[in-house]
Motif scaffolding. Structure first.
Motif, short mmCIF file in Angstrom:
data_model
loop_
_atom_site.label_atom_id
_atom_site.label_comp_id
_atom_site.label_asym_id
_atom_site.label_seq_id
_atom_site.Cartn_x
_atom_site.Cartn_y
_atom_site.Cartn_z
N THR A 4 -2.44 -7.63 -22.56
CA THR A 4 -2.10 -7.43 -24.11
C THR A 4 -0.55 -7.88 -24.17
O THR A 4 0.39 -7.35 -23.28
N LEU A 5 -0.33 -8.66 -25.08
CA LEU A 5 1.04 -9.57 -25.19
C LEU A 5 1.92 -8.48 -26.23
O LEU A 5 1.32 -8.04 -27.33
N SER A 6 3.10 -8.05 -25.77
CA SER A 6 4.21 -7.16 -26.61
C SER A 6 5.16 -8.13 -27.12
O SER A 6 5.48 -8.89 -26.67
N PRO A 7 5.38 -7.73 -28.43
CA PRO A 7 6.54 -8.39 -29.03
C PRO A 7 7.60 -8.19 -28.55
O PRO A 7 8.11 -6.86 -28.28
N GLY A 8 8.57 -9.13 -28.20
CA GLY A 8 10.13 -8.66 -27.80
C GLY A 8 10.85 -8.23 -29.00
O GLY A 8 10.47 -8.20 -29.96
N TRP A 9 12.22 -7.81 -28.42
CA TRP A 9 13.26 -7.40 -29.68
C TRP A 9 13.58 -8.37 -30.50
O TRP A 9 13.64 -8.20 -31.74
N LYS A 10 13.44 -9.43 -30.11
CA LYS A 10 13.70 -10.65 -31.29
C LYS A 10 12.62 -10.83 -32.30
O LYS A 10 13.15 -10.82 -33.59
#
Length: 419
Positions: free
Chosen positions: A215-221
């Motif tokens: 599962t890909l998690s979005p980064g803070w950016k």
């Protein structure tokens, strides 16, 4: 021995395929430039790292047309099969989500979900009739082309655009709008096992049963970008930035308003590069700022400020390009405009009050003041005025302690007469 080697030779590709993982890209909320960036990076990762399938788990009310089209272009060009899976139960793929579902190699939904209502709308505003006819026709042709590409129900897709039709998962499967209804991701992957999918780089045979899921998690950016690229947030940041810097320039030394305003304005300018900004609207807002500054430094008792408020309102309305399906919420424009109006009214009121006040410096301020003689004199002597000793002239003899009225001034000498 030869038979065993041949068996292993033919079995080896299947083992390799089975080892290929599946990438899950969770997407929830409005489709924005941040969403587009997130999905694009996910599909690039799937291609570069050898994933056999990318699954976009979708739950969206819709979003920006430009971002939606960017996502669709990436899906159509992807050499890795892309499945769009509307989940969990209660989720939806409305508006832009419907187009993305139509563009996917595999379209699936969980029970209790729905899709449709794909009529173009402007975020935060009401569309114009002529423009909406053009946008609707374009959207209808676009979803029909996607349906024909993927072999899905083009007629219902056009109804979703023109009549805002919306249907549940089971009905979508019956109408051949989607390919699968699956209660969970594992069930979907089981159903896809062994299927041949045509991609931009050729046919791919899936081996998804018991495949490893990443599962890909979005980064803070991505998370920050998803917040500030909301057109209303970007507009609010711009307004805060403008008034923060303006307050700092009017009251040097505070520091905090200037720093806060600069950060907000930079974030707003960064967000605007991802949004369909109309530069005519931006120019009107810049003109409004010039008129506000002119009113502050060269008071015209409200005339320049009133022109600035009108320019600010028009600039806010035209700031976003209608072809991009974006418009600033009128409530936000009204709030910002009322604040600007009250600010200009306050400046004009202070200017009028200042104009009515008595002059307190120069020759005009001295005339009419009271003085007290500090000595006897015939034509010239000294008087005390406002705590200071002045040279004085008089046409009449003056006695010490006599109260006098100043009628004029000649250099450092005041002209006095009896009260």
């Amino acid at each position: 021995m030869k038979t065993i080697l041949l068996f292993l030779f033919f079995l080896f590709p299947a083992i390799v395929r089975g080892a290929e993982p599946v990438l899950v890209i969770p997407v929830s909320g409005a489709i924005s430039p941040a969403t587009s960036d997130f999905i694009s990076s996910g599909l690039t990762k799937a291609e570069n790292e050898g994933f056999q399938l990318a699954v976009i788990e979708l739950d969206t009310p819709g979003g920006l047309d430009s971002s939606m089209r960017s996502i669709i272009r990436k899906i159509l060009a992807s050499p890795v099969p892309v499945a769009v899976y509307v989940m969990p139960s209660g989720a939806r793929a409305a508006s832009a989500g419907t187009y993305i579902l139509y563009a996917a190699h595999i379209a699936a939904m969980a029970p209790g979900t729905n899709l449709g209502a794909a009529s173009p709308v402007e975020i935060g505003g009401k569309p114009g009739n002529t423009m909406m006819h053009k946008v609707t026709n374009d959207a209808a042709a676009y979803i029909r082309s996607l349906a024909e590409l993927r072999g899905r129900n083009a007629d219902w897709g056009e109804l979703a655009v023109r009549n805002a039709e919306s249907i549940p998962a089971n009905k979508a499967l019956q109408l051949h709008v989607i390919d699968y209804v699956a209660p969970s991701l594992s069930k979907l992957l089981d159903a896809l096992d062994g299927k041949t999918i045509e991609t931009a780089s050729g046919n791919r045979i899936l081996s998804t049963r018991n495949a490893r899921i990443v599962t890909l998690s979005p980064g803070w950016k991505i998370r920050l970008l998803s917040i500030i690229t909301d057109p209303n947030i970007a507009y609010a940041l711009m307004v805060i930035g403008i008034y923060g810097i303006g307050f700092e320039l009017a009251n040097p030394g505070f520091g905090l308003p200037g720093v806060t305003g600069s950060i907000c304005l930079i974030l707003a300018m960064f967000a605007f590069q991802f949004l369909p900004v109309n530069y005519a609207g931006l120019a009107l807002i810049v003109l409004a700022l010039i008129l506000f500054a002119a009113e502050a430094f060269f008071p015209s008792y409200g005339s320049l400020g009133f022109g600035g408020v009108i320019s600010f309102i028009l600039g806010s309305i035209f700031l976003m390009n209608e072809n991009g399906g974006v418009r600033i919420a009128w409530q936000l424009i009204l709030t910002a405009s009322l604040f600007s109006g009250f600010l200009i009214f306050g400046i004009a009121r202070m200017a009028l009050k200042t104009r009515k006040k008595l002059i307190v410096t120069g020759s005009e301020a001295i005339e009419g003041s009271m003085a007290l003689s500090v000595e006897d004199f015939q034509s010239s002597g000294h008087v005390r005025m406002n705590g200071e000793i002045w040279n004085a002239k008089s046409l009449h003899p003056v006695k010490k302690g006599e109260k006098l009225k100043v009628t004029g001034r000649e250099g450092l000498t005041v002209i006095v007469e009896r009260e």
